[in-house]
Design an enzyme around this catalytic site. Structure first.
Site, PDB file in Angstrom:
ATOM      1  N   GLU A 146       3.452  -0.387   4.857  1.00 36.38           N
ATOM      2  CA  GLU A 146       3.167  -1.318   5.995  1.00 36.38           C
ATOM      3  C   GLU A 146       2.499  -2.429   5.594  1.00 36.38           C
ATOM      4  O   GLU A 146       2.178  -3.266   6.450  1.00 36.38           O
ATOM      5  CB  GLU A 146       2.799  -0.414   7.082  1.00 36.38           C
ATOM      6  CG  GLU A 146       1.363  -0.097   7.162  1.00 36.38           C
ATOM      7  CD  GLU A 146       1.040   1.001   6.356  1.00 36.38           C
ATOM      8  OE1 GLU A 146       1.993   1.647   5.586  1.00 36.38           O
ATOM      9  OE2 GLU A 146      -0.059   1.703   6.307  1.00 36.38           O
ATOM     10  N   CYS A 172       1.799   3.744   2.252  1.00 36.35           N
ATOM     11  CA  CYS A 172       3.041   3.796   3.188  1.00 36.35           C
ATOM     12  C   CYS A 172       3.770   2.576   3.465  1.00 36.35           C
ATOM     13  O   CYS A 172       5.011   2.590   4.316  1.00 36.35           O
ATOM     14  CB  CYS A 172       2.300   4.456   4.271  1.00 36.35           C
ATOM     15  SG  CYS A 172       1.471   5.647   4.161  1.00 36.35           S
ATOM     16  N   ASN A 174       0.907  -1.057   0.002  1.00 37.21           N
ATOM     17  CA  ASN A 174       0.152   0.009  -0.128  1.00 37.21           C
ATOM     18  C   ASN A 174       0.730   1.222   0.203  1.00 37.21           C
ATOM     19  O   ASN A 174       2.241   1.168   0.110  1.00 37.21           O
ATOM     20  CB  ASN A 174      -0.992  -0.263   1.087  1.00 37.21           C
ATOM     21  CG  ASN A 174      -0.274   0.398   2.575  1.00 37.21           C
ATOM     22  OD1 ASN A 174       0.897  -0.074   2.575  1.00 37.21           O
ATOM     23  ND2 ASN A 174      -0.761   1.140   3.313  1.00 37.21           N
TER      24      ASN A 174
HETATM   25  O1  CDP Z   1      -4.010   7.795  10.565  1.00 34.25           O
HETATM   26  P1  CDP Z   1      -4.727   7.421   9.487  1.00 34.25           P
HETATM   27  O2  CDP Z   1      -5.696   6.065   9.679  1.00 34.25           O
HETATM   28  O3  CDP Z   1      -5.294   8.523   8.663  1.00 34.25           O
HETATM   29  O4  CDP Z   1      -3.792   6.645   8.370  1.00 34.25           O
HETATM   30  P2  CDP Z   1      -1.962   6.227   8.527  1.00 34.25           P
HETATM   31  O5  CDP Z   1      -1.776   5.334   9.631  1.00 34.25           O
HETATM   32  O6  CDP Z   1      -1.189   7.392   8.435  1.00 34.25           O
HETATM   33  O7  CDP Z   1      -2.098   5.505   7.026  1.00 34.25           O
HETATM   34  C1  CDP Z   1      -2.498   4.279   6.686  1.00 34.25           C
HETATM   35  C2  CDP Z   1      -2.832   3.822   5.372  1.00 34.25           C
HETATM   36  O8  CDP Z   1      -3.835   4.858   4.911  1.00 34.25           O
HETATM   37  C3  CDP Z   1      -1.671   4.517   4.548  1.00 34.25           C
HETATM   38  O9  CDP Z   1      -0.604   3.571   4.359  1.00 34.25           O
HETATM   39  C4  CDP Z   1      -2.388   4.425   3.435  1.00 34.25           C
HETATM   40  O10 CDP Z   1      -2.525   3.113   2.465  1.00 34.25           O
HETATM   41  C5  CDP Z   1      -3.721   5.332   3.545  1.00 34.25           C
HETATM   42  N1  CDP Z   1      -3.599   6.612   3.424  1.00 34.25           N
HETATM   43  C6  CDP Z   1      -3.984   7.367   2.245  1.00 34.25           C
HETATM   44  O11 CDP Z   1      -4.417   6.607   1.169  1.00 34.25           O
HETATM   45  N2  CDP Z   1      -3.869   8.780   2.089  1.00 34.25           N
HETATM   46  C7  CDP Z   1      -3.546   9.454   3.051  1.00 34.25           C
HETATM   47  N3  CDP Z   1      -3.489  10.757   3.082  1.00 34.25           N
HETATM   48  C8  CDP Z   1      -3.089   8.892   4.523  1.00 34.25           C
HETATM   49  C9  CDP Z   1      -3.354   7.432   4.530  1.00 34.25           C
END
Ligand code: CDP
Length: 568
Positions: free
Chosen positions: A275, A273, A271
């Protein structure tokens, strides 16, 4: 004006009001955070009905761990639960096959995912290289990088209408003929909706260690186009990363050694980021336990942690059943493997509460103990669910089947960046150390000043709090050189750039050891870092068995949305 009963920071309130709380047609916020948490808990607990369980009983349990900010699911779950198109997953991977029809079908699917707040990874390696033949038209192919640019432009337009900026990950194998163009792209072009990563193979690393050549292969016919010195390409990767923070590196053979469902397919992408390695058309729903909430009387309350991990794991499994999938192929794949990713946030806070410096031996030991515990308890829960609800449909032939362990989910643990949910929970993000102890952050029109709350507490209790101290801290951002602060406190509050790259990697490795999927971590480096240092970091990451690595040198150029705070 909404009336807050729970305590949130001003920054959290702003994030909630802009992106999370429901609004009416006039754009006015019409729910409180408590109502939002109830909306999420009630919606997800509906899945319990499918298994003849009592939804309201489980809704209460879910609400309790969420509203206490001990557990939060990924952003799409908070934003979309209860809406007509309740898409709850943050992570997706889509295939990119070598035909115009397939490429634009994927672009359409990606648009729908982006619109729902999810992020998508794409491996462009199946596309024939630039300059290759196109039989149907007699023309020449424009290559993977040109299609990535189209995806980037399309994302620009789509995200304008969405609740948040979904992110993309663009990936190319190191043995694709266009690899050098790909590796260099961020030095010359913005591509602001893409993080990029190179898929590195064991064969490439062997060639690098032997200072040998390796073949570039045309994916259209499997022919070797030419051979390059591994070191030449590796140096280009290092150069670009040093200059722009991109590309990251993904160790694909390591990932596939842990692929729980090799009979369903090989993993070729993660994905955005990094992980979450996923099969083409697979998705994953993430959630994070806030470790800052478990320190009681100088140690971790493992009993409460066990209680919460079990409920959180069940929440994530339920979430799959009530998700509205924007793409049917994804629904089939996600419901086939039922991957979920429970992880942690607030790790740096937790260590400070325990009085352990982030880079102390005890911190690394505790990282393993905590993550091992979380993984075991969440696997136990998945096994209990398997007994009641059945194993995941693709179980037969999986690694779990070979081990004789019944599982409801092909994976249960992932460590996410928690960029936004950590703001809502007011804790440090993921497993990262503090970046700065005092800093300013702009969210839309409002500027927030953040000063580490634990540091203020220590300063007041230990008598070094003063107006002058706060002003010095505001200027420097760290405790280095501030005379009034005791040495012990300086060690406890070391920031990302004061921790060595090797220690960053060590922390990532400790968590990776007990994580089914991968670990989001940025190896933050001071601006003065030399290129050789970046090279060493990549090699160490490979040798330590990490699944991937992201390096960011302070002050280096970046147009990448996920490295700047306004991404969330
Ligand atoms: O904190 P939050 O649940 O918003 O997201 P995160 O843990 O920072 O990011 C988890 C995943 O959400 C990322 O690896 C992406 O797959 C997705 N993501 C995204 O598509 N767009 C963003 N602006 C932030 C996160």
């Amino acid at each position: 004006m909404i009336h807050y009963i729970m305590v949130f920071t001003d920054r959290a309130k702003t994030v909630l009001e802009i992106r999370y709380l429901l609004k009416n047609e006039k754009g006015e916020v019409i729910e409180t955070p408590e109502q939002m948490f109830h909306r999420v808990a009630n919606y997800v607990a509906q899945a319990e009905e499918l298994y003849q369980e009592n939804p309201s009983e489980w809704a209460e349990k879910f609400y309790e761990i969420i509203s206490s900010l001990r557990f939060l699911p990924n952003s799409p779950a908070l934003m979309n639960a209860g809406k007509p198109k309740a898409q709850l997953a943050a992570c997706f991977v889509l295939p990119v096959e070598d035909s115009i029809e397939a490429i634009f079908k994927t672009l359409k699917d990606a648009a729908l995912i982006l619109q729902s707040g999810g992020g998508t990874g794409f491996n462009f390696s199946h596309l024939r290289p630039k300059g290759d033949v196109v039989r149907s038209t007699g023309g020449i192919a424009s290559g993977p990088v040109s299609f990535m640019k189209i995806f980037d432009k399309a994302s620009d337009i789509i995200k304008q209408g969405g609740a948040r900026r979904g992110a993309n990950m663009g990936i190319l194998r190191v043995d694709h003929p266009d690899i050098l163009e790909f590796v260099r792209i961020k030095r010359f072009e913005n591509l602001s909706n893409f993080n990029i990563s190179v898929v590195v193979t064991d064969a490439f690393m062997d060639a690098l260690f032997k200072d040998d050549y390796y073949p570039l292969i045309n994916p259209r016919n499997g022919e070797v186009v030419k051979k390059l010195k591994a070191k030449e390409v590796f140096d280009e990767i290092v150069e670009s990363t040093w200059e722009t923070g991109d590309p990251g590196v993904i160790f694909i053979d390591t990932i596939n050694r842990y692929n729980p469902t090799p009979h369903i397919g090989q993993i070729e992408s993660t994905n955005p980021c990094g992980e979450q390695p996923l099969l083409p058309y697979e998705a994953c729903i993430l959630g994070s336990i806030n470790l800052s909430k478990y320190v009681k009387g100088g140690s971790i309350d493992f009993q409460m942690l066990e209680h919460d991990v079990k409920i959180a794991t069940r929440f994530l499994d339920d979430a799959i059943d009530v998700t509205h999938y924007p793409v049917p192929e994804v629904e089939k794949m996600h419901k086939g493997n039922r991957k979920i990713g429970l992880g942690v946030m607030g790790w740096a806070d937790c260590l400070v509460e325990l009085g352990i410096p982030y880079n102390h031996k005890k911190a690394f030991q505790l990282a393993e103990t905590v993550m091992k515990f979380i993984k075991e308890k969440s696997h136990e829960t998945s096994q209990e669910l398997a007994r009641k609800r059945g194993v995941f449909p693709n179980f037969k032939g999986s690694l779990w089947d070979k081990r004789g362990t019944m599982m409801r989910n092909a994976t249960t643990t992932t460590i996410a960046p928690t960029g936004t949910i950590s703001i809502i929970a007011d804790c440090s993000s993921g497993i990262e150390p503090y970046f700065l102890l005092a800093y300013k952050q702009r969210i839309l029109d409002t500027e927030f000043e953040i000063i580490n709350k634990y540091l203020i507490d220590f300063a007041q209790k230990q008598g070094f709090y003063s107006e002058e101290f706060i002003n010095e801290l505001r200027q420097k951002g760290t405790l280095r050189g501030i005379k009034s602060v005791p040495l012990k406190i300086k060690k406890l509050f070391k920031t990302a750039l004061e921790i060595t790259p090797m220690q960053h990697i060590e922390m990532q490795a400790c968590f990776q050891k007990y994580t089914d999927n991968a670990v989001s971590k940025t190896i933050n480096l001071p601006q003065r870092t030399k290129k050789q240092e970046v090279a060493k970091i990549f090699i160490l990451a490979y040798k330590k068995g990490l699944k991937g690595i992201t390096v960011f040198r302070y002050g280096s150029k970046t147009g990448t949305l996920l490295k700047v705070s306004d991404a969330h």
